[in-house]
Motif scaffolding. Sequence first.
Motif, short mmCIF file in Angstrom:
data_model
loop_
_atom_site.label_atom_id
_atom_site.label_comp_id
_atom_site.label_asym_id
_atom_site.label_seq_id
_atom_site.Cartn_x
_atom_site.Cartn_y
_atom_site.Cartn_z
N GLY A 1 19.70 2.73 3.38
CA GLY A 1 19.78 3.81 2.54
C GLY A 1 19.16 3.69 1.32
N GLY A 2 18.74 4.64 0.58
CA GLY A 2 17.96 4.70 -0.64
C GLY A 2 16.48 4.95 -0.53
N ASP A 3 15.98 4.93 -1.70
CA ASP A 3 14.16 5.10 -1.73
C ASP A 3 13.98 3.88 -2.64
N ALA A 4 12.65 3.55 -2.45
CA ALA A 4 12.15 2.51 -3.30
C ALA A 4 10.70 3.06 -3.45
N LEU A 5 10.02 2.60 -4.75
CA LEU A 5 8.44 2.86 -5.14
C LEU A 5 7.45 1.58 -4.65
N LEU A 6 6.70 1.94 -4.20
CA LEU A 6 5.64 0.98 -3.96
C LEU A 6 4.35 1.72 -4.91
N HIS A 7 4.15 1.00 -5.98
CA HIS A 7 3.51 1.38 -6.98
C HIS A 7 1.59 1.29 -6.49
N LYS A 8 0.81 2.26 -7.13
CA LYS A 8 -0.27 2.36 -6.75
C LYS A 8 -1.00 0.93 -7.03
N SER A 9 -0.57 0.35 -8.40
CA SER A 9 -1.22 -1.06 -8.90
C SER A 9 -1.10 -1.88 -7.59
N CYS A 10 0.15 -1.97 -6.90
CA CYS A 10 0.21 -2.95 -5.96
C CYS A 10 -0.89 -2.79 -4.80
N LEU A 11 -1.03 -1.57 -4.53
CA LEU A 11 -1.90 -1.15 -3.50
C LEU A 11 -3.52 -1.65 -3.90
N GLN A 12 -3.72 -1.48 -5.11
CA GLN A 12 -5.15 -1.77 -5.40
C GLN A 12 -5.53 -3.09 -5.35
N LYS A 13 -4.31 -4.17 -5.69
CA LYS A 13 -4.39 -5.55 -5.56
C LYS A 13 -4.77 -5.93 -4.12
N HIS A 14 -4.27 -5.04 -3.06
CA HIS A 14 -4.64 -5.22 -1.88
C HIS A 14 -5.90 -4.66 -1.18
N GLY A 15 -6.74 -3.96 -1.98
CA GLY A 15 -7.94 -3.19 -1.78
C GLY A 15 -7.60 -1.82 -0.98
N LEU A 16 -6.25 -1.42 -1.15
CA LEU A 16 -5.74 0.00 -0.52
C LEU A 16 -5.73 1.10 -1.50
N SER A 17 -5.82 2.13 -0.98
CA SER A 17 -5.70 3.62 -1.79
C SER A 17 -4.77 4.40 -1.08
N MET A 18 -4.17 5.45 -1.70
CA MET A 18 -3.38 6.31 -1.34
C MET A 18 -3.58 6.98 0.13
N GLU A 19 -4.98 7.04 0.30
CA GLU A 19 -5.42 7.78 1.63
C GLU A 19 -5.05 6.92 2.98
N SER A 20 -4.67 5.41 2.50
CA SER A 20 -4.43 4.62 3.66
C SER A 20 -3.14 4.75 4.02
N PHE A 21 -2.24 5.76 3.64
CA PHE A 21 -0.66 5.78 4.01
C PHE A 21 -0.51 7.45 4.47
N GLN A 22 0.44 7.28 5.61
CA GLN A 22 0.67 8.73 6.21
C GLN A 22 2.37 8.71 5.90
N GLU A 23 2.76 9.90 5.96
CA GLU A 23 4.30 10.08 5.87
C GLU A 23 4.84 9.66 7.31
N ASN A 24 6.06 8.87 7.11
CA ASN A 24 6.56 8.38 8.33
C ASN A 24 6.10 7.13 8.88
N GLN A 25 4.89 6.79 8.23
CA GLN A 25 4.34 5.28 8.54
C GLN A 25 5.28 4.36 8.23
N ARG A 26 5.53 3.09 9.01
CA ARG A 26 6.28 2.08 8.70
C ARG A 26 5.47 0.94 8.47
N LEU A 27 6.04 0.38 7.20
CA LEU A 27 5.44 -1.01 6.47
C LEU A 27 6.32 -1.96 6.26
N GLN A 28 5.97 -3.31 6.13
CA GLN A 28 6.80 -4.47 5.70
C GLN A 28 6.51 -4.63 4.01
N CYS A 29 7.79 -4.67 3.57
CA CYS A 29 7.59 -4.64 1.98
C CYS A 29 8.90 -5.69 1.66
#
Length: 683
Positions: free
Chosen positions: A639-667
């Motif tokens: 339950g609940g939501d969390a934020l994966l900030h774009k600065s974290c994505l940039q550290k891994h060389g990823l962009s917003m376009e790398s993700f889609q709704e309902n995609q599952r991730l390990q965080c």
Amino acid sequence: MTIHTNGETYQLNYVAKQATSALWYSYQGCVLLASVMVDKSPIEGDFLPLSVHFSQRAYAIGRIPGGFHKREGKLSEFETLTSRLIDRSLRPLFPKDYAYPTQITLLVLSHDQQSDLQVCALHAAANALYLANIGVDQNVSAVRIAKIAHTVITNPSVSQLQQSSLDLYIAGTKNALLMVEMCAQEDMAEEELLALLKSAQDHIARTCAQFERDFTPHKHPPSLVLRPSLVSDTSLEALIKEHFHAQVLDVMAQMAKSEREADFLNLAQYILNALQERGHFYALDHVQRTLKHYIHQSIRSQILDNQARLDGRGYGDVRPISIETNVLPHCHASALFTRGHTQALVVCTLGGANDARSQESLDSKTPLKERFMFDYNFLPFSVGESAPLSAPSRRELGHGNLAKRALQGSLTNKEQTIRLVSEILESNGSSSMASVCGGSLALCAAGVDVRALIAGVAMGLIVQGNRHAVLSDISALEDMQGDMDFKIAGSASGVVALQMDTKTQGLSLALFKDILTQAKQARISILAIMQKAREAIVLNPQVLPTSESLIVPPKKIAAIIGVGGRTIKEIVERFGVAIDLDKSSGAVHITGNQRKDVQEAKAYILEITQAQPYALYEVLEVEVKKIADFGVFVRLPRGGDALLHKSCLQKHGLSMESFQENQRLQCQISAIHDSGKIDVSLA
């Protein structure tokens, strides 16, 4: 007659034809009616009888007003502040000794919830006033500047402004700036601010030139006989200088310590009686008027000729400052800030989400929650008056709003509910800036985390011919007899808020540079004293509230509430706490005066919901819920939501376009904030 100019549409002689001047203003989906009404009978007195009323109609966005009566009532805070903003922009342009009661009315009839109502309203009011042809012969324009992710935006939409770290509003003529208001979430260096003011002045000059070309042919024929400026009685002034100059100096010294004018009135009566004994007969109002002019010229000449102020200070000197903190034992926090003969007691109270102030706005379909509040109370005894206490005046609302805008950017946790109240106990100028200083320290005295101390100082200006003097930390007398009141607040790194009013036809950018430079020096000296007071703060742990936040599955919120609200009522009464629930996210926020009670209430809620709280650095499988400009919102498994900030994505060389709704991730959970919000990073 219809005029299309600068993207706006003005219809003349269309509505409100009984008014002195009126126009129907349209910009995109925003429609306003601006009218100017002038009373043909002049008044006696030496003040400008101008009133401005900006009023929003609920039907402008298809809404029925709230409340019992279901109709518009007294002006809201936004309406009052906008009325003041327009008044302060237009007042300097009226002819000296203008004496005709004048009312400017602005009605918001339709609003697209994206247009800037304050810019639109000023343009409508200024052009209606220009068409009225009652002595205001300059065109006025306004511009708002925003800043989003280091990109400067001119005249942003409402939605853009909500994302901006800067709100800079400027009004002026083609030659000078008349009024400036600024609020920044980050410190702004004086050099950057000057560059923005220069671009604003260029924009305003172009707009005013276009207004002049379009509206000048349609100005109404002159309808008022403006009375000539009153010429000072030089013979009476000579008598005052010869026989009463010493008494005038005494009164000037007394007036430098208080906003009262009782000593001035007593001196005028004394001079009248003494002159009658010498065979010189004058009316009291004539003596008062001449004495006021003599004092005005004496004060200004002393400052410019002697380079010294009435209280002996140099141009850049700040009055003596003393600070005490937590002087009220049963309040969450307090600060008593004294600067010269101005004293502000600022009290801080911490609350929960339910304590936030609700405000209706035409820019929003639902009431807005104001979590940071600042209320300013100007008590009559602060200036030696016996007037009764009353509802907040326009001035009080304006000063409170300025202090709020100065301090809100210093808060590191925007989710806290905080109310600051400034009680002005003594006033001799710059009480709003004393409230800023006291407010910043009161936050620290409550244990609120701030990124920096904020200090405020009011700057004045004396201009006479080619000479001028910039004054730091002005008194009430210097404000009254001077040509400007420029309030500037900021940290050691830069400016966060300012408000500039002028009695002249505007200020040049060269003067702005001098004022900002001198204000910075004053601010640094004040901050040094405030820092010493901060280091000496002793918290009130026995009265400060404590809080805990947790996340439960949203479907478990019903179990916390219980049938008819019985369970949550039992928890509140049993543990003596306040509980705020968010049904959509499952966030639970518990607040109480005793940490033991709050922790026991939290344990009880976890027990009845059988929810396992999230732990820092816990690794989870999450699901992408929403992709925003600043990051990715994910659903947490319990339950609940969390934020994966774009600065974290940039550290891994990823962009917003790398993700889609309902995609599952390990965080992994990287932060759990006091408000209950959770940040995650890629595992």
